[in-house]
Scaffold this motif. Structure first.
Motif, PDB file in Angstrom:
ATOM      1  N   LEU A  46      -0.291  -5.323   8.364  1.00 18.56           N
ATOM      2  CA  LEU A  46       0.958  -5.217   7.620  1.00 18.56           C
ATOM      3  C   LEU A  46       2.036  -6.158   8.146  1.00 18.56           C
ATOM      4  N   CYS A  47       2.940  -6.547   7.248  1.00 18.60           N
ATOM      5  CA  CYS A  47       4.123  -7.312   7.639  1.00 18.60           C
ATOM      6  C   CYS A  47       5.289  -6.384   7.962  1.00 18.60           C
ATOM      7  N   TYR A  48       5.378  -5.261   7.255  1.00 19.52           N
ATOM      8  CA  TYR A  48       6.454  -4.307   7.487  1.00 19.52           C
ATOM      9  C   TYR A  48       6.126  -2.964   6.840  1.00 19.52           C
ATOM     10  N   VAL A  49       6.928  -1.944   7.228  1.00 18.02           N
ATOM     11  CA  VAL A  49       6.764  -0.589   6.709  1.00 18.02           C
ATOM     12  C   VAL A  49       8.110  -0.114   6.175  1.00 18.02           C
ATOM     13  N   VAL A  50       8.095   0.520   5.003  1.00 17.95           N
ATOM     14  CA  VAL A  50       9.261   1.206   4.455  1.00 17.95           C
ATOM     15  C   VAL A  50       8.906   2.691   4.512  1.00 17.95           C
ATOM     16  N   LEU A  51       9.625   3.453   5.339  1.00 16.05           N
ATOM     17  CA  LEU A  51       9.216   4.808   5.710  1.00 16.05           C
ATOM     18  C   LEU A  51      10.289   5.849   5.416  1.00 16.05           C
ATOM     19  N   ASP A  52       9.955   6.797   4.559  1.00 13.23           N
ATOM     20  CA  ASP A  52      10.821   7.958   4.348  1.00 13.23           C
ATOM     21  C   ASP A  52      10.612   8.911   5.515  1.00 13.23           C
ATOM     22  N   LEU A  53      11.680   9.531   5.972  1.00 14.45           N
ATOM     23  CA  LEU A  53      11.539  10.453   7.093  1.00 14.45           C
ATOM     24  C   LEU A  53      11.007  11.813   6.672  1.00 14.45           C
ATOM     25  N   GLY A  54      11.387  12.285   5.497  1.00 15.50           N
ATOM     26  CA  GLY A  54      10.965  13.606   5.044  1.00 15.50           C
ATOM     27  C   GLY A  54       9.652  13.553   4.297  1.00 15.50           C
ATOM     28  N   LEU A  55       8.572  13.922   4.977  1.00 19.89           N
ATOM     29  CA  LEU A  55       7.224  13.820   4.407  1.00 19.89           C
ATOM     30  C   LEU A  55       6.401  15.058   4.688  1.00 19.89           C
ATOM     31  N   LYS A  56       5.346  15.199   3.911  1.00 12.67           N
ATOM     32  CA  LYS A  56       4.339  16.218   4.183  1.00 12.67           C
ATOM     33  C   LYS A  56       3.319  15.633   5.160  1.00 12.67           C
ATOM     34  N   VAL A  57       2.731  16.500   5.978  1.00  6.05           N
ATOM     35  CA  VAL A  57       1.689  16.063   6.903  1.00  6.05           C
ATOM     36  C   VAL A  57       0.449  15.646   6.116  1.00  6.05           C
ATOM     37  N   ASN A  58       0.065  16.478   5.142  1.00  7.75           N
ATOM     38  CA  ASN A  58      -1.081  16.159   4.283  1.00  7.75           C
ATOM     39  C   ASN A  58      -0.835  16.780   2.909  1.00  7.75           C
ATOM     40  N   SER A  59      -1.740  16.542   1.987  1.00  4.31           N
ATOM     41  CA  SER A  59      -1.539  17.016   0.608  1.00  4.31           C
ATOM     42  C   SER A  59      -1.516  18.538   0.502  1.00  4.31           C
ATOM     43  N   GLY A  60      -2.032  19.237   1.492  1.00  2.00           N
ATOM     44  CA  GLY A  60      -2.032  20.689   1.471  1.00  2.00           C
ATOM     45  C   GLY A  60      -0.782  21.313   2.080  1.00  2.00           C
ATOM     46  N   ARG A  66       0.872  -1.149   0.000  1.00  3.70           N
ATOM     47  CA  ARG A  66       0.000   0.000   0.000  1.00  3.70           C
ATOM     48  C   ARG A  66       0.920   1.212   0.000  1.00  3.70           C
ATOM     49  N   LEU A  67       0.533   2.259  -0.708  1.00  2.00           N
ATOM     50  CA  LEU A  67       1.379   3.431  -0.861  1.00  2.00           C
ATOM     51  C   LEU A  67       0.763   4.642  -0.192  1.00  2.00           C
ATOM     52  N   ALA A  68       1.615   5.449   0.461  1.00  3.46           N
ATOM     53  CA  ALA A  68       1.169   6.691   1.091  1.00  3.46           C
ATOM     54  C   ALA A  68       2.190   7.772   0.788  1.00  3.46           C
ATOM     55  N   ARG A  69       1.681   8.979   0.479  1.00  2.00           N
ATOM     56  CA  ARG A  69       2.577  10.106   0.167  1.00  2.00           C
ATOM     57  C   ARG A  69       2.609  11.149   1.280  1.00  2.00           C
ATOM     58  N   THR A  70       1.746  11.006   2.285  1.00  2.00           N
ATOM     59  CA  THR A  70       1.705  11.969   3.385  1.00  2.00           C
ATOM     60  C   THR A  70       1.517  11.234   4.703  1.00  2.00           C
ATOM     61  N   GLN A  71       1.740  11.956   5.792  1.00  2.00           N
ATOM     62  CA  GLN A  71       1.501  11.395   7.119  1.00  2.00           C
ATOM     63  C   GLN A  71       0.038  10.999   7.258  1.00  2.00           C
ATOM     64  N   GLU A  72      -0.836  11.846   6.795  1.00  2.00           N
ATOM     65  CA  GLU A  72      -2.274  11.591   6.881  1.00  2.00           C
ATOM     66  C   GLU A  72      -2.646  10.268   6.195  1.00  2.00           C
ATOM     67  N   GLU A  73      -2.148  10.059   4.977  1.00  2.00           N
ATOM     68  CA  GLU A  73      -2.431   8.815   4.252  1.00  2.00           C
ATOM     69  C   GLU A  73      -1.825   7.604   4.972  1.00  2.00           C
ATOM     70  N   ALA A  74      -0.587   7.762   5.469  1.00  2.00           N
ATOM     71  CA  ALA A  74       0.084   6.657   6.159  1.00  2.00           C
ATOM     72  C   ALA A  74      -0.684   6.225   7.405  1.00  2.00           C
ATOM     73  N   LEU A  75      -1.108   7.192   8.206  1.00  2.00           N
ATOM     74  CA  LEU A  75      -1.827   6.861   9.435  1.00  2.00           C
ATOM     75  C   LEU A  75      -3.163   6.181   9.129  1.00  2.00           C
ATOM     76  N   ALA A  76      -3.832   6.616   8.074  1.00  2.00           N
ATOM     77  CA  ALA A  76      -5.098   5.980   7.683  1.00  2.00           C
ATOM     78  C   ALA A  76      -4.865   4.524   7.278  1.00  2.00           C
ATOM     79  N   LEU A  77      -3.818   4.264   6.518  1.00  2.00           N
ATOM     80  CA  LEU A  77      -3.524   2.888   6.098  1.00  2.00           C
ATOM     81  C   LEU A  77      -3.066   2.030   7.271  1.00  2.00           C
ATOM     82  N   LEU A  78      -2.314   2.604   8.187  1.00  2.00           N
ATOM     83  CA  LEU A  78      -1.892   1.859   9.378  1.00  2.00           C
ATOM     84  C   LEU A  78      -3.092   1.410  10.210  1.00  2.00           C
ATOM     85  N   GLU A  79      -4.146   2.211  10.200  1.00  2.00           N
ATOM     86  CA  GLU A  79      -5.341   1.889  10.970  1.00  2.00           C
ATOM     87  C   GLU A  79      -6.133   0.744  10.361  1.00  2.00           C
TER      88      GLU A  79
END
Length: 157
Positions: free
Chosen positions: A49-63, A32-45
């Motif tokens: 998952l078996c694992y997460v590949v996480l970039d540290l530098g992200l936007k909070v949301n699309s705005g 599953r792919l997420a481009r923002t913190q908001e998307e990531a948290l929604a998918l985590l909920e």
């Protein structure tokens, strides 16, 4: 999803997401792919998952105007508050990668890889295989956390 490992890949760069998604597909993993913190948290909920590949530098949301290193750490903290066993591989292209990696490991990251990926010296596939060998039964084609129901989606706080 039977017969596959399920990963969450979080990065604000759509080309990185496409590359990692393609690489995971070649390994037989779903993601599953997420481009923002908001998307990531929604998918985590909602995902097991078996694992997460996480970039540290992200936007909070699309705005959000720009990416922020703290956003990735916020996601890592969120994961660790709710699931200490979920493997998290950190990615970053930040100039202070060593300092950030030390901080991420102290917060519970499982492994780290620097972007851009150097497939000759340090293939992401090898990192993922190493993490999976530590957390899943080596002979099982399915992550036991999913097939046995041990791993549940991260619940909102």
């Amino acid at each position: 999803m039977s017969g596959s490992h399920l990963a969450l890949v979080v990065d604000d760069d759509k080309y990185i997401l496409e590359d990692v998604e393609s690489m995971l597909a070649s390994m037989g993993h779903e993601c599953r792919l997420a481009r923002t913190q908001e998307e990531a948290l929604a998918l985590l909920e909602k995902e097991s998952l078996c694992y997460v590949v996480l970039d540290l530098g992200l936007k909070v949301n699309s705005g959000s105007a720009k990416a922020n290193i703290q956003t990735g750490f916020n996601i890592l903290a969120h994961i660790r508050e709710r699931d200490k066993g979920l493997p998290v591989i950190i990615m970053t292209a930040h100039g202070k990668a060593h300092e950030l990696t030390v901080r991420a490991f102290k917060m519970g990251a499982t492994d780290y890889i620097k972007k851009p990926f150097d497939q000759e010296k340090e293939p992401l596939e090898d990192k993922i295989r190493d993490v999976m060998a530590k957390t899943c039964e080596a002979k099982s084609a399915v992550c036991p956390n999913i097939s046995s129901g041990k791993r549940k989606p991260v619940q909102p706080g």
